[in-house]
Design a protein around this motif. Structure first.
Motif, short mmCIF file in Angstrom:
data_model
loop_
_atom_site.label_atom_id
_atom_site.label_comp_id
_atom_site.label_asym_id
_atom_site.label_seq_id
_atom_site.Cartn_x
_atom_site.Cartn_y
_atom_site.Cartn_z
N ILE A 183 0.88 -1.20 -0.02
CA ILE A 183 0.18 0.20 -0.07
C ILE A 183 0.84 1.44 0.04
O ILE A 183 0.54 2.31 -0.63
N PHE A 184 1.96 1.12 0.68
CA PHE A 184 2.81 2.49 0.69
C PHE A 184 3.47 2.77 -0.67
O PHE A 184 3.76 3.78 -1.33
N LEU A 185 3.88 1.41 -1.13
CA LEU A 185 4.47 1.62 -2.67
C LEU A 185 3.50 1.99 -3.66
O LEU A 185 3.81 2.85 -4.34
N ARG A 186 2.21 1.80 -3.32
CA ARG A 186 1.26 2.40 -4.32
C ARG A 186 1.03 3.79 -4.10
O ARG A 186 0.36 4.29 -5.13
N ALA A 187 1.29 4.04 -2.88
CA ALA A 187 0.94 5.49 -2.46
C ALA A 187 2.03 6.42 -3.14
O ALA A 187 2.07 7.72 -2.78
N GLY A 188 3.05 5.86 -3.80
CA GLY A 188 4.22 6.62 -4.15
C GLY A 188 5.48 6.67 -3.57
O GLY A 188 6.56 7.24 -4.12
N PHE A 189 5.21 5.89 -2.47
CA PHE A 189 6.87 5.82 -1.41
C PHE A 189 7.74 5.10 -2.38
O PHE A 189 7.37 4.06 -2.98
N SER A 190 8.83 5.54 -2.36
CA SER A 190 10.02 4.71 -2.79
C SER A 190 10.24 3.55 -1.75
O SER A 190 9.89 3.42 -0.64
N PRO A 191 10.80 2.52 -2.22
CA PRO A 191 11.18 1.16 -1.44
C PRO A 191 11.87 1.63 -0.04
O PRO A 191 11.53 1.38 1.10
N HIS A 208 -5.68 -0.97 11.81
CA HIS A 208 -5.20 -1.60 10.28
C HIS A 208 -6.17 -2.21 9.85
O HIS A 208 -5.96 -2.03 8.33
N PHE A 209 -7.14 -2.51 10.21
CA PHE A 209 -8.02 -3.41 9.34
C PHE A 209 -8.68 -2.29 8.73
O PHE A 209 -9.05 -2.63 7.40
N VAL A 210 -9.27 -1.30 9.11
CA VAL A 210 -9.78 0.02 8.29
C VAL A 210 -8.87 0.39 7.37
O VAL A 210 -9.18 0.65 6.17
N PHE A 211 -7.51 0.49 7.48
CA PHE A 211 -6.64 1.15 6.71
C PHE A 211 -6.35 0.11 5.44
O PHE A 211 -6.20 0.75 4.33
N VAL A 212 -6.43 -1.16 5.69
CA VAL A 212 -6.33 -2.01 4.74
C VAL A 212 -7.41 -2.47 3.94
O VAL A 212 -7.29 -2.49 2.65
N LYS A 213 -8.66 -2.26 4.43
CA LYS A 213 -9.72 -2.53 3.85
C LYS A 213 -9.99 -1.45 2.76
O LYS A 213 -10.66 -1.77 1.72
N HIS A 214 -9.81 -0.18 3.25
CA HIS A 214 -10.13 1.02 2.22
C HIS A 214 -8.88 1.33 1.78
O HIS A 214 -8.34 2.35 1.88
N ALA A 215 -8.02 0.54 1.14
CA ALA A 215 -6.59 0.68 0.62
C ALA A 215 -6.31 1.80 -0.38
O ALA A 215 -5.61 2.55 -0.37
N TRP A 216 -7.51 1.79 -1.06
CA TRP A 216 -7.44 2.88 -2.29
C TRP A 216 -7.75 4.35 -1.76
O TRP A 216 -7.03 5.30 -2.21
N THR A 225 -6.88 5.09 1.70
CA THR A 225 -5.72 5.29 2.43
C THR A 225 -4.63 5.69 1.68
O THR A 225 -3.69 6.33 2.21
N SER A 226 -4.19 4.73 0.49
CA SER A 226 -3.16 4.92 -0.34
C SER A 226 -3.15 6.43 -0.74
O SER A 226 -2.07 7.01 -0.95
N LYS A 227 -4.23 6.82 -1.20
CA LYS A 227 -4.44 8.25 -1.66
C LYS A 227 -4.02 9.21 -0.47
O LYS A 227 -3.40 10.47 -0.73
N ALA A 228 -4.55 9.19 0.67
CA ALA A 228 -3.97 9.96 1.81
C ALA A 228 -2.50 9.97 2.08
O ALA A 228 -1.96 10.69 2.49
N LEU A 229 -1.95 8.54 1.84
CA LEU A 229 -0.47 8.43 2.09
C LEU A 229 0.20 9.13 0.87
O LEU A 229 1.34 9.78 1.01
N ARG A 230 -0.39 9.12 -0.08
CA ARG A 230 0.52 9.92 -1.40
C ARG A 230 0.41 11.47 -1.05
O ARG A 230 1.52 12.01 -1.38
N ARG A 231 -0.67 12.00 -0.53
CA ARG A 231 -0.60 13.19 -0.24
C ARG A 231 0.41 13.64 0.84
O ARG A 231 1.17 14.42 0.86
N LEU A 232 0.37 12.64 1.73
CA LEU A 232 1.29 12.99 3.09
C LEU A 232 2.67 12.80 2.47
O LEU A 232 3.67 13.61 2.82
N TYR A 233 2.98 11.83 1.57
CA TYR A 233 4.37 11.67 1.09
C TYR A 233 4.87 12.86 0.03
O TYR A 233 5.92 13.44 0.15
N ALA A 234 3.96 13.34 -0.88
CA ALA A 234 4.06 14.24 -1.81
C ALA A 234 4.07 15.71 -1.07
O ALA A 234 4.82 16.53 -1.77
N SER A 235 3.30 16.09 -0.20
CA SER A 235 3.34 17.32 0.34
C SER A 235 4.59 18.25 0.74
O SER A 235 4.91 18.92 0.34
N PRO A 236 5.39 17.38 1.58
CA PRO A 236 6.72 18.17 1.92
C PRO A 236 7.76 18.20 0.80
O PRO A 236 8.67 18.85 0.92
#
Length: 789
Positions: free
Chosen positions: A238-246, A288-296, A298-309
């Motif tokens: 999920i982190f990788l799909r959100a744009g995080f590098s390995p 964790h269950f909520v995070f993974v169940k709605h992965a698409w 949460t990955s969008k939120a993670l993408r914003r978190l990772y890209a914003s700074p």
């Protein structure tokens, strides 16, 4: 890519054991079990062994640990109404299954470069700390040697500036052996008679791989697949799909694992009961269950978190559900990252440690200083900036000027911090970091929980002493923070109930608000801080008024939802009071005795009033003293917020027990007008962003509720003397400044759009006029030509 990293870790770990200055006789089963799993992993890496065969080898290693090594999980913790929970005859089978499960959990973590090794290193670090605290030196040395071998492997496996790609993988040989070693260390540490850490606390150290593996296996079984089959549904995917590098995904998950381990270890060390640690673990599993169940989502939120700074290009002004949200950053680069780190540090330690919170605020101010021209360009457009700057300068100069004639009150510096001049730079950065707000709020909540855990007297709470205010921490600060938290949760509940049936988030929001409101109400009621109770009541009345007005002018739904949310919170409050407060402190007495004392004091029956409720009587006498001192210097005050002559009744008081009384006496009418102007400008900014739909209504309601609570508590006390309460007030003022910046930016954008439209229209009009003129000239020339002919 060679899969020999785990083999190298084991060989290095094994070869160094004879050189260690400890006895190795008791660790023979550990080395043998690791060797068995390494051999199994080498075969699996070479020829893909069947999962059932591999599971059988893991069970054999677990049996080896139990039978030969004598490592058995028998004690699970101590719980209310049960006492020590022991497994009895279930100890051996539960241990075998748990060890095999942990081996698989660590094995399944090995999905991206450095993740399995990094997570194991984090767990070994916490286990080494526990071994050191418990005085198990031999085990500590073994743990350190294994951690050193893992560090050596990570140099070649984890991505870093000097290595863009991994040059070796761990393979099943390493991950299974490391999982077995972690299981051994956990059992040996947790089952000691002299253990200082509860067995439940070790669940927090292991929660990351175990939770992800259990969740994944359950999802695979529900889909009719083998629980050991491979897929791309792990947490790191999920982190990788959100744009995080390995590399960044590995670091992020290691930090999460370290933070979770800290919760368990520190919580157990300070005496948090096992039942609360277990409830927290269940809460982490639900999250964790909520995070993974709605992965698409949460990955969008993670993408914003990772890209914003990093200032990604897609962060632009957006409009969603009729609400305009500015998300385009103004300042990029290292200054933005410095401010972001400072905000996270300040919010997490807001009530936990004033020095660390101050350090975070200084980092934000430094980032502002390095971006000063841009900041001044935006800030000087705000009337709030000039009023706050003038008020802050007046408070400082008046205090310094009066220091030779009257004693300087210690309240003047906290007062200077809440004038707004200190909060406006923080608000400017918050206005730019819109996409970080959910994460900043989550960090703030975690910090508040950590502060409560650190300051509560868990020994007395565990023995059932609940009605004593001091067992919950500093009553004034705890009550103040709980009061603000209560009115914020009320707005959160209102927002969720209002949108029920629209997606999944409102349902979780309502559930989360109700769940969080229970401990907040417990702390608020048990703190015995009557000022906090009155502040919470003022916030509730503000909420009721706003929602009823919205019901009249916008939709009946707002009024009904507001009443429903209010009734739910009041019901929780009454139930909490009845459960916590002892019989000698009834609700009626807690509310009516202060009012009775006030009435008797105003009638002149001071002795009787003092017998009914001393606090209210003395407070009125202090305010009367403040009135007399103010009469001597109406316009500018005395320069000191402390009473000059308290008399026998008020001996020992160093303040007026009212922030307003202190401001009136110290800074006169000028100070009162200045603070009133700042408050009005802040409230006006919050109302404007709500009315013009720049912010959702719930955000504005939450801030206005908090403002009502704070303004009420300032009448009855001086909360800014407590570092945590002061920091929270500064944060609330910063949020108001954020609203002012957002309103200013949206107004500038609309003005710019209107001006651009005017230029376009003017240009089009000029072209039309030019065309008319050309046609007229052509007609005149043609007419002249005709006349000439």
């Amino acid at each position: 890519m060679p899969l020999t990293g785990g083999l190298g870790v084991f060989i290095g770990f094994l070869l160094v054991q004879p050189l260690l200055p400890v006895e190795q006789g008791g660790f023979g089963p550990l080395f043998a079990g690791m060797a068995l799993l390494v051999a199994c992993g080498v075969i699996d890496d070479a020829r893909d062994m069947r999962s059932t065969v591999k599971l059988g080898v893991q069970l054999v290693a677990a049996v080896l640990m139990v039978v030969w090594g004598g490592q058995v999980v028998s004690l699970l913790g101590e719980f209310p109404m049960v006492g020590e929970l022991r497994l009895g005859w279930l100890a051996v089978p539960v241990t075998v299954v748990a060890v095999a499960g942990l081996i698989n959990a660590v094995n399944m973590m090995d999905g991206i470069d450095g993740l399995a090794g990094g997570t194991v290193l984090v767990m070994l670090t916490w286990l080494g700390i526990i071994a050191a605290v418990q005085g198990q030196v031999s085990l500590l040395v073994v743990i350190v040697s294994l951690a050193a071998a893992v560090v050596g492997f990570l140099f070649f496996n984890m991505r870093h500036p000097w290595r863009k790609r991994a040059s070796v993988f761990m393979g099943d040989a390493g991950s299974m052996a490391l999982g077995f070693a972690i299981a051994w260390f956990v059992i040996e540490l947790s089952q000691q008679d002299a253990a200082v850490i509860s067995p439940v606390a070790y669940g927090w150290i292991l929660v990351m791989p175990v939770m992800d593996t259990l969740s994944l296996m359950i999802r695979r079984i529900r889909k009719g697949r083998s629980p050991f089959s491979a897929d791309r549904d792990h947490l790191h995917h999920i982190f990788l799909r959100a744009g995080f590098s390995p590399g960044s995904a590995t670091v992020a998950l290691m930090m999460i694992s370290a933070a979770l381990g800290m919760v368990g270890v520190v919580g157990s060390l300070v005496g948090v009961p096992d039942v609360l640690l277990l409830v927290g673990l269940l809460g982490a599993a639900v999250a964790h269950f909520v995070f993974v169940k709605h992965a698409w989502r949460t990955s969008k939120a993670l993408r914003r978190l990772y890209a914003s700074p990093r200032g990604a290009a897609f962060l632009a002004n957006v409009q969603s559900d009729g609400v305009m949200l500015r998300t385009r950053p103004i300042v990029y680069g290292w200054r933005r990252r410095l401010a972001l780190v400072g905000l996270y540090l300040a919010l997490f330690t807001l009530t936990l440690n004033p020095w660390l919170s101050g350090l975070g605020a200084v980092m934000v101010l430094l980032a502002t200083l390095f971006a000063l021209p841009t900041f001044l360009r935006d800030a000087t457009r705000l009337p709030l900036f000039w009023v706050s700057l003038g008020l802050g300068g007046y408070v400082a100069l008046r205090t310094i000027g009066a220091s030779n004639t009257v004693p300087v009150s210690p309240d003047w510096l906290p007062l200077l911090l809440i004038t707004g001049s200190f909060s406006i730079p923080i608000g400017w950065w918050l206005a730019q970091l819109r996409l970080q707000w959910p994460w900043l709020f989550a960090v703030f909540l975690l910090g508040a929980v950590a502060s409560f855990v650190a300051h509560a007297d868990w020994q007395r709470l565990g023995s059932g002493v609940l009605s004593n205010p001091h067992v919950w921490g500093n009553p004034s600060q705890t009550g103040f923070v709980a009061s603000i938290g209560f009115v914020m949760l009320l707005a959160m509940l209102f927002s969720g109930v209002q949108r029920l049936g629209i997606g999944w988030r409102p349902t979780y929001q309502v559930g989360g608000a109700l769940l969080m409101s229970i401990p907040v109400l417990v702390v608020l009621v048990a703190s015995g801080y009557a000022t906090g109770w009155l502040g919470a009541m003022a916030g509730v009345l503000c909420f009721a008024g706003i929602t009823l007005m919205m019901g009249i002018y916008r939709s009946r739904q707002f009024g009904l939802v507001g009443i429903l949310s209010l009734l739910l919170m009041l019901l929780l409050g009454l139930v909490t009071w009845q459960l916590l407060v002892s019989d000698d402190r009834t609700l009626v007495a807690g509310l009516l005795h202060p009012l009775q004392a006030i009435f008797l004091t105003l009638k002149g029956e001071v002795i009787t009033a003092h017998a009914v409720h001393p606090g209210s009587t003395e407070r009125l006498m202090l305010w009367a003293q403040a009135w007399r001192e103010w009469q001597g210097n109406l316009l500018f005050g005395t320069g000191s917020m402390a009473p000059s002559d308290v008399g026998l009744w008020l001996k020992g008081y160093q303040g007026f027990h009212s922030l307003y009384a202190g401001v009136v006496v110290g800074f006169g009418l000028v100070g009162v007008v200045g603070f009133a102007a700042v408050t009005v400008l802040l409230v006006r900014a919050v109302l404007q962003v709500a009315i013009k739909k720049i912010w959702p209504a719930a955000w504005a309601i939450a801030l206005l509720n908090c403002a009502a609570a704070v303004v009420t508590m300032f009448v009855l006390a001086v909360p800014i003397r407590d570092a945590g309460s002061l920091a929270l007030v500064v944060l609330l003022v910063s949020c108001g400044a954020t609203a002012a910046f957002h309103h200013s930016w949206v107004g500038m954008r609309k003005s710019h759009a209107s001006l651009q439209s005017w230029f376009v229209a003017t240009a089009q009009g000029d072209l039309k006029s030019v065309g008319v003129s050309e046609n007229r000239t052509l007609q005149q020339s043609e007419a002249r030509s005709a006349d000439g002919q």
